[in-house]
Design a protein around this motif. Structure first.
Motif, PDB file in Angstrom:
ATOM      1  N   GLU A  22      67.116  -5.278  16.421  1.00 37.62           N
ATOM      2  CA  GLU A  22      67.928  -4.037  16.391  1.00 37.62           C
ATOM      3  C   GLU A  22      69.179  -4.255  15.548  1.00 37.62           C
ATOM      4  O   GLU A  22      69.535  -3.430  14.711  1.00 37.62           O
ATOM      5  N   ARG A  23      69.830  -5.420  15.771  1.00 35.93           N
ATOM      6  CA  ARG A  23      71.059  -5.704  15.011  1.00 35.93           C
ATOM      7  C   ARG A  23      70.784  -5.752  13.507  1.00 35.93           C
ATOM      8  O   ARG A  23      71.585  -5.337  12.704  1.00 35.93           O
ATOM      9  N   GLN A  24      69.593  -6.264  13.175  1.00 34.34           N
ATOM     10  CA  GLN A  24      69.245  -6.367  11.742  1.00 34.34           C
ATOM     11  C   GLN A  24      68.705  -5.053  11.189  1.00 34.34           C
ATOM     12  O   GLN A  24      68.279  -4.982  10.046  1.00 34.34           O
ATOM     13  N   GLY A  25      68.625  -4.037  12.052  1.00 32.63           N
ATOM     14  CA  GLY A  25      68.138  -2.729  11.608  1.00 32.63           C
ATOM     15  C   GLY A  25      66.627  -2.665  11.444  1.00 32.63           C
ATOM     16  O   GLY A  25      66.090  -1.743  10.822  1.00 32.63           O
ATOM     17  N   LEU A  26      65.906  -3.658  11.980  1.00 26.99           N
ATOM     18  CA  LEU A  26      64.449  -3.668  11.829  1.00 26.99           C
ATOM     19  C   LEU A  26      63.770  -2.743  12.833  1.00 26.99           C
ATOM     20  O   LEU A  26      62.628  -2.329  12.650  1.00 26.99           O
ATOM     21  N   LEU A  27      64.441  -2.465  13.931  1.00 27.42           N
ATOM     22  CA  LEU A  27      63.859  -1.606  14.967  1.00 27.42           C
ATOM     23  C   LEU A  27      64.707  -0.354  15.129  1.00 27.42           C
ATOM     24  O   LEU A  27      65.934  -0.429  15.199  1.00 27.42           O
ATOM     25  N   LYS A  28      64.002   0.769  15.194  1.00 25.00           N
ATOM     26  CA  LYS A  28      64.676   2.044  15.511  1.00 25.00           C
ATOM     27  C   LYS A  28      63.868   2.689  16.629  1.00 25.00           C
ATOM     28  O   LYS A  28      62.739   2.269  16.898  1.00 25.00           O
ATOM     29  N   LYS A  29      64.408   3.701  17.249  1.00 24.72           N
ATOM     30  CA  LYS A  29      63.668   4.376  18.333  1.00 24.72           C
ATOM     31  C   LYS A  29      62.282   4.757  17.829  1.00 24.72           C
ATOM     32  O   LYS A  29      62.132   5.246  16.712  1.00 24.72           O
ATOM     33  N   GLY A  30      61.268   4.477  18.607  1.00 23.65           N
ATOM     34  CA  GLY A  30      59.912   4.818  18.207  1.00 23.65           C
ATOM     35  C   GLY A  30      59.219   3.741  17.391  1.00 23.65           C
ATOM     36  O   GLY A  30      58.031   3.846  17.090  1.00 23.65           O
ATOM     37  N   SER A  31      59.934   2.665  17.009  1.00 28.45           N
ATOM     38  CA  SER A  31      59.300   1.559  16.283  1.00 28.45           C
ATOM     39  C   SER A  31      58.268   0.864  17.172  1.00 28.45           C
ATOM     40  O   SER A  31      58.228   1.072  18.393  1.00 28.45           O
ATOM     41  N   THR A  32      57.485  -0.002  16.534  1.00 31.67           N
ATOM     42  CA  THR A  32      56.410  -0.684  17.256  1.00 31.67           C
ATOM     43  C   THR A  32      56.665  -2.187  17.285  1.00 31.67           C
ATOM     44  O   THR A  32      57.026  -2.769  16.263  1.00 31.67           O
ATOM     45  N   ILE A  33      56.449  -2.785  18.443  1.00 36.19           N
ATOM     46  CA  ILE A  33      56.591  -4.233  18.575  1.00 36.19           C
ATOM     47  C   ILE A  33      55.201  -4.815  18.819  1.00 36.19           C
ATOM     48  O   ILE A  33      54.440  -4.314  19.660  1.00 36.19           O
ATOM     49  N   ILE A  34      54.883  -5.862  18.061  1.00 37.86           N
ATOM     50  CA  ILE A  34      53.540  -6.434  18.097  1.00 37.86           C
ATOM     51  C   ILE A  34      53.627  -7.901  18.490  1.00 37.86           C
ATOM     52  O   ILE A  34      54.505  -8.633  18.028  1.00 37.86           O
ATOM     53  N   GLU A  35      52.692  -8.341  19.349  1.00 40.98           N
ATOM     54  CA  GLU A  35      52.626  -9.775  19.669  1.00 40.98           C
ATOM     55  C   GLU A  35      51.191 -10.132  20.053  1.00 40.98           C
ATOM     56  O   GLU A  35      50.383  -9.261  20.386  1.00 40.98           O
ATOM     57  N   THR A  36      50.903 -11.424  20.009  1.00 37.83           N
ATOM     58  CA  THR A  36      49.563 -11.915  20.329  1.00 37.83           C
ATOM     59  C   THR A  36      49.623 -12.719  21.615  1.00 37.83           C
ATOM     60  O   THR A  36      49.763 -13.940  21.564  1.00 37.83           O
ATOM     61  N   THR A  37      49.570 -12.073  22.736  1.00 39.16           N
ATOM     62  CA  THR A  37      49.544 -12.808  24.003  1.00 39.16           C
ATOM     63  C   THR A  37      49.125 -11.900  25.139  1.00 39.16           C
ATOM     64  O   THR A  37      49.496 -10.726  25.165  1.00 39.16           O
ATOM     65  N   SER A  38      48.379 -12.468  26.060  1.00 38.14           N
ATOM     66  CA  SER A  38      48.050 -11.714  27.277  1.00 38.14           C
ATOM     67  C   SER A  38      48.922 -12.208  28.414  1.00 38.14           C
ATOM     68  O   SER A  38      48.818 -11.776  29.541  1.00 38.14           O
ATOM     69  N   GLY A  39      49.782 -13.161  28.090  1.00 35.46           N
ATOM     70  CA  GLY A  39      50.522 -13.845  29.152  1.00 35.46           C
ATOM     71  C   GLY A  39      51.890 -13.252  29.384  1.00 35.46           C
ATOM     72  O   GLY A  39      52.137 -12.060  29.166  1.00 35.46           O
ATOM     73  N   ASN A  40      52.780 -14.126  29.816  1.00 36.66           N
ATOM     74  CA  ASN A  40      54.115 -13.705  30.218  1.00 36.66           C
ATOM     75  C   ASN A  40      54.872 -12.990  29.103  1.00 36.66           C
ATOM     76  O   ASN A  40      55.574 -12.018  29.355  1.00 36.66           O
ATOM     77  N   THR A  41      54.756 -13.484  27.881  1.00 36.14           N
ATOM     78  CA  THR A  41      55.517 -12.878  26.784  1.00 36.14           C
ATOM     79  C   THR A  41      55.102 -11.425  26.582  1.00 36.14           C
ATOM     80  O   THR A  41      55.937 -10.554  26.351  1.00 36.14           O
ATOM     81  N   GLY A  42      53.803 -11.171  26.690  1.00 35.67           N
ATOM     82  CA  GLY A  42      53.321  -9.801  26.521  1.00 35.67           C
ATOM     83  C   GLY A  42      53.931  -8.883  27.560  1.00 35.67           C
ATOM     84  O   GLY A  42      54.413  -7.780  27.249  1.00 35.67           O
ATOM     85  N   PHE A  43      53.938  -9.330  28.788  1.00 39.95           N
ATOM     86  CA  PHE A  43      54.493  -8.513  29.868  1.00 39.95           C
ATOM     87  C   PHE A  43      55.983  -8.242  29.620  1.00 39.95           C
ATOM     88  O   PHE A  43      56.453  -7.121  29.767  1.00 39.95           O
ATOM     89  N   SER A  44      56.702  -9.271  29.218  1.00 39.11           N
ATOM     90  CA  SER A  44      58.144  -9.114  29.008  1.00 39.11           C
ATOM     91  C   SER A  44      58.446  -8.185  27.839  1.00 39.11           C
ATOM     92  O   SER A  44      59.360  -7.365  27.904  1.00 39.11           O
TER      93      SER A  44
END
Ligand code: PMP
Length: 344
Positions: free
Chosen positions: A60-82
């Motif tokens: 957010e600070r770097q301006g990469l995320l704005k409302k409605g942006s998408t966050i992507i990750e490869t995990t079914s574990g704790n990181t995904g939930f968080s």
């Protein structure tokens, strides 16, 4: 926590500041003082809440995320939930590419937290276009305003712990901590905490926990990638078959490996003796601590902090299932017939 009122603005305000709890029974035959930093107290039930909020707020600070942006990750574990949890509150879409080994329960949990889950075939090479790595990369390329967290290769992973978990441990022990014992997967926790604590007091020792079947210990000792070290094992979240750049091997003093069986029994013992209902890697951390104690790492002045990564509720079908334990052969050996408590 909001000042004065005692009311949190939202669930994210409760991330971090987890308790440090003295162990009273499971370590009673050891020399030294032992405390657990119980990360299951985070709202998402693991220490991965810390990296999710840190990485997302940095984006957010770097301006990469704005409302409605998408966050992507490869995990079914704790990181995904968080990540899903943080995304809900901050108004982002969350896409998780997971492999088909993930249980239906885990996928439902991620969906319950609003994540869109792509289930990708498990038994294809990492560079196959169907693998969850490649699917995540493609979705990142194709989705405008998206951020790929990539926790194994993201320096901000360790930074999150450098800025939160490390200072908390230092303050909670009044600067008297002498050792930390921590599991290493991405290496974010152990690297960030260790870097902070060693800056406060270079004499603090950082004792890592690895799994048989993982490359980390051997790589730490030799800086060589010996693929003979790599074979399948059961503990999830700890150890690795590649070298994550999120791990700073220079701030880790030593690694100890634990078996799947010992770690599973130790997690169950931790619940039964201390009332701490934790995950599989927490059992591994306690087991490693016992092994380190046997090797003479501690004395009566030692103040040892064990970082317990997550809560036990995610392991009901695994280490807390007698059937699963039996299927692994963990109840079978003659030796255990005497050690294992009846759980029926
Ligand atoms: N335990 C569990 C349950 C985890 O999910 C992870 C993360 N892979 C770890 C330990 C290891 O933590 P880190 O990735 O910060 O090294």
């Amino acid at each position: 926590m909001t000042q004065n009122t005692g009311i949190s603005n939202n669930i994210l305000d409760l991330i971090g500041n987890t308790p440090l709890i003295k162990l009273n029974k499971i370590t009673k035959n050891l020399i030294g003082n032992f405390y657990v930093k119980y990360e299951g107290f985070n709202p998402g039930h693991s220490m991965k809440d810390r990296i999710a909020i840190h990485i997302i707020e940095e984006a957010e600070r770097q301006g990469l995320l704005k409302k409605g942006s998408t966050i992507i990750e490869t995990t079914s574990g704790n990181t995904g939930f968080s990540i899903a949890l943080v995304s809900i509150i901050k108004g982002y879409k969350c896409i998780l590419a997971v492999n088909s080994k993930a249980s239906a329960g885990k996928i439902n949990m991620l969906k319950a937290m609003g994540a869109k889950v792509y289930v990708c075939p498990a038994h294809v090479n990492a560079d196959d276009p169907r693998s969850y790595y490649e699917v995540a990369k493609r979705l990142h390329r194709e989705t405008a305003n998206s951020v790929y967290i990539n926790q194994y290769f993201n320096k901000l992973n360790g930074d999150a712990h450098y800025h939160s978990t490390g200072p908390e441990i230092w303050n909670q022990t009044n600067g008297e901590v002498t050792h930390i014992v921590a599991a290493s997967g991405t290496g974010g926790t152990i690297s960030g905490v260790s870097k902070y604590l060693k800056e406060q007091n270079p004499a603090i020792k950082t004792l890592g926990v690895d799994a048989f079947g993982s490359i980390l210990k051997k790589f730490h000792e030799t800086r060589e990638f010996d693929k003979n070290e790599i074979y399948p094992y059961r503990i999830e979240g700890l150890g690795k078959n590649l070298i994550p750049t999120a791990t700073d091997f220079d701030v880790i003093d030593v690694f100890e490996k634990v078996t799947d069986e010992a770690a599973a029994h130790r997690a169950r013992e931790l619940a039964l003796t201390e009332g701490l209902f934790t995950g599989y890697t927490s059992g591994a951390v306690v087991q490693a601590t016992l092994q380190y104690a046997e090797k003479g790492y501690f004395d009566k002045n030692s103040k040892v902090v064990l970082i317990l990564p997550d809560h036990g509720s995610r392991y009901m079908e695994k280490i807390y299932s007698d059937d699963w334990m039996r299927d692994q052969g963990f109840f079978d050996t003659q030796k255990q017939a005497h050690e294992v408590v009846e759980y029926i």
